[in-house]
Structure formats: structure tokens, C-alpha cells
Design a protein around this motif. Sequence first.
Motif, short mmCIF file in Angstrom:
data_model
loop_
_atom_site.label_atom_id
_atom_site.label_comp_id
_atom_site.label_asym_id
_atom_site.label_seq_id
_atom_site.Cartn_x
_atom_site.Cartn_y
_atom_site.Cartn_z
N HIS A 202 0.82 -1.22 0.00
CA HIS A 202 0.00 0.00 0.00
C HIS A 202 0.85 1.26 0.00
CE1 HIS A 202 -3.94 -2.02 0.66
NE2 HIS A 202 -3.12 -2.99 1.03
N GLY A 203 1.92 1.26 0.78
CA GLY A 203 2.79 2.43 0.79
C GLY A 203 3.37 2.71 -0.57
N THR A 204 3.81 1.66 -1.26
CA THR A 204 4.42 1.84 -2.57
C THR A 204 3.39 2.28 -3.61
OG1 THR A 204 6.03 0.11 -2.04
CG2 THR A 204 5.85 0.77 -4.35
N ILE A 205 2.22 1.66 -3.62
CA ILE A 205 1.19 2.04 -4.59
C ILE A 205 0.78 3.50 -4.40
CG2 ILE A 205 -1.20 1.67 -5.30
CD1 ILE A 205 -0.76 -1.32 -4.88
N HIS A 206 0.56 3.92 -3.15
CA HIS A 206 0.15 5.31 -2.93
C HIS A 206 1.27 6.29 -3.29
CE1 HIS A 206 -3.86 4.78 -1.37
NE2 HIS A 206 -3.44 3.82 -0.57
N ARG A 207 2.51 5.91 -3.07
CA ARG A 207 3.63 6.79 -3.41
C ARG A 207 3.83 6.86 -4.91
NH1 ARG A 207 8.65 5.20 -4.38
NH2 ARG A 207 8.34 3.20 -3.30
N ARG A 208 3.68 5.72 -5.58
CA ARG A 208 3.97 5.65 -7.01
C ARG A 208 2.78 6.02 -7.90
NH1 ARG A 208 7.34 1.57 -8.86
NH2 ARG A 208 6.43 2.18 -10.87
N LEU A 209 1.56 5.72 -7.43
CA LEU A 209 0.37 5.87 -8.27
C LEU A 209 -0.67 6.73 -7.55
CD1 LEU A 209 0.09 2.10 -9.33
CD2 LEU A 209 1.13 3.96 -10.66
N PRO A 210 -0.49 8.05 -7.55
CA PRO A 210 -1.41 8.92 -6.81
C PRO A 210 -2.85 8.84 -7.29
CG PRO A 210 0.03 10.20 -8.25
CD PRO A 210 0.58 8.80 -8.21
N GLU A 211 -3.05 8.37 -8.53
CA GLU A 211 -4.42 8.23 -9.04
C GLU A 211 -5.14 7.05 -8.40
OE1 GLU A 211 -1.65 6.00 -11.84
OE2 GLU A 211 -1.64 7.86 -10.69
N ALA A 212 -4.41 6.16 -7.76
CA ALA A 212 -5.01 5.02 -7.06
C ALA A 212 -5.46 5.50 -5.68
CB ALA A 212 -4.00 3.87 -6.95
N ARG A 213 -6.63 6.12 -5.63
CA ARG A 213 -7.07 6.76 -4.40
C ARG A 213 -7.41 5.75 -3.30
NH1 ARG A 213 -5.10 11.32 -4.16
NH2 ARG A 213 -6.63 11.89 -2.55
N VAL A 214 -7.99 4.64 -3.69
CA VAL A 214 -8.38 3.60 -2.73
C VAL A 214 -7.77 2.28 -3.20
CG1 VAL A 214 -10.30 2.34 -1.69
CG2 VAL A 214 -10.52 4.80 -2.18
N VAL A 215 -7.16 1.56 -2.28
CA VAL A 215 -6.49 0.29 -2.61
C VAL A 215 -7.03 -0.79 -1.67
CG1 VAL A 215 -4.29 -0.91 -2.87
CG2 VAL A 215 -4.41 1.57 -3.29
N LEU A 216 -7.74 -1.76 -2.24
CA LEU A 216 -8.33 -2.85 -1.46
C LEU A 216 -7.64 -4.16 -1.83
CD1 LEU A 216 -12.15 -2.03 -1.86
CD2 LEU A 216 -10.50 -1.06 -0.23
N HIS A 217 -7.04 -4.80 -0.85
CA HIS A 217 -6.38 -6.08 -1.09
C HIS A 217 -6.96 -7.13 -0.15
CE1 HIS A 217 -3.51 -9.26 -1.67
NE2 HIS A 217 -3.18 -9.22 -0.39
N CYS A 218 -7.42 -8.24 -0.71
CA CYS A 218 -7.90 -9.33 0.13
C CYS A 218 -7.74 -10.66 -0.61
CB CYS A 218 -9.34 -9.11 0.58
SG CYS A 218 -10.59 -9.29 -0.70
N HIS A 219 -8.03 -11.72 0.12
CA HIS A 219 -7.92 -13.07 -0.43
C HIS A 219 -9.31 -13.69 -0.48
CE1 HIS A 219 -3.63 -13.16 1.54
NE2 HIS A 219 -3.70 -12.30 0.53
N SER A 220 -10.22 -13.03 -1.16
CA SER A 220 -11.57 -13.58 -1.29
C SER A 220 -11.51 -14.93 -2.01
CB SER A 220 -12.48 -12.60 -2.03
OG SER A 220 -11.89 -12.16 -3.24
#
Length: 244
Positions: free
Chosen positions: A91-109
Motif C-alpha cells: 500500500h505504501g508503494t502504490i500510494h507513493r507511485r500511483l497517486p491516481e489510485a485513491r483507494v487500494v483494497l487487497h484481500c484473499h476472497s
Amino acid sequence: MNVQSPVNPDVASLRQDLSDAFRICYQFGWSESVGNHFSAAASADGAEFLLNAKWQHFATIKPSDLLLLDSRDAASASGPNAPDASAWCIHGTIHRRLPEARVVLHCHSPYATALACLKDPTVVPIDNNTARFYGRTAYDLAFGGIADAAEEGERIADALGDKSVLVMGNHGVTIVGETVADAFEDLYFFEKAAQTLILAKSSGDPLAVLSDTVAQNTADGWRDYRGMAAQHFAYLRAQLPPLT
């Protein structure tokens, strides 16, 4: 390091939305022990973001429990109140690298994870829900265990690029969106799409794959239904039991 939360009604609303998303995820049976993470950008440049604290069960997360972190500050990944290494890595890397990714949801559904464990986890367009993700899905098939190293986060951000869904081989799924409701709606429909694919593949019969033209038309058509996300999320949050 948990940075000081500003008195900002937008951030307060974001906290509420994200905490509700955790609890809805648990209601659907998509949470996993006290792991997995959801995050949301709290600044215009995406660098500051909200994230669940280390090892707190999804069913218990309140708005005030969410950490406000700075993706540019390495100290955010250390200290007694730090997120776990995998959360910071992804999450830290995605938010730092991709500011357009406002919300990041990760799960193992369950079905998304089952799909991710296939040798070829391609989301093949065979119905409305699978075609929803036509042209929007990226794949990271270089699984190396728990993603807790800096290079893992960089690779994941590279793999995601400008897509809104990342199928993480042998792992699970990561969804990004403009709002919590938008991202959660994609998470919901991606799980349904994965379920359809797993069930159809399990029949052993050939798949009736849509043409590229029809798949693209269907994906484009979903844009007119974006308002569904807010209405669906509002209904789901209204069903949540009160937190004690």
C-alpha cells in the motif's frame, strides 16, 4: 509513524467509508484472520493515506482506528504503532507511485484467490461480470512469498500500472478505485466474475468466450452504471451491526 490527522471533514468521511468497507468485507467472509489491508489516499498527491493498524480484525475497525501514514516517510514502517511489513510494502508503494489510485483494497476472497492460483488466471470475458473487467486487469505472476520487501512493492506497482485490478498470482487480488464505494463495487463484482469463471471451468466444457468487440462494448457499457456503487455501498453499510 502515524502522522497527525488534520481536522478535515473529507478525511473524517473517508475514515468512515473505509472502516465500513472492512466490516462489510468481514460480513461477506472475505477477511482472513487479522491480516490483509485496505487503504485510501488522504492527500491530493496520494502520499498520505489511511491504513488499518497491524493485526486488527476487520470486524472491529472503527474510523478512529485507522492510521494516517506518509508513504514518503520510512519511519511509517517502524515503531510500536506501525503497519506490518506487507501492508507498507504494497500500500505504501502504490500510494507513493500511483497517486491516481485513491483507494487500494487487497484481500484473499475465495474465488478471486482460486482464480489467481490457476496457471493461467486470465479473466476471460464470458458474461456481463467478467466482461466488466475487460481491458482493466493486470497480472503479477511472480509470486515470491509474503510481499514484505521493497522490491516486491515496486514490482507490484509496476504490474498494476494504469489498470484498476491486479490479479496477484498464487496470492489474491488488489483493486484500486477513485472512492471507497467504487473500489468495493469492483471487489464485489470481481469476486462474482471469478466465481463464474471457476464454476464454468470446472464443468470441463469449452468456454463461450465473447468477441473482443462485444467484451469491450460490455466493459464500456458498465460506465453508465457507476452510480450503482454508491447505492450498493449505502445499503451494505446500513446492514452493519453497531460497533461496541
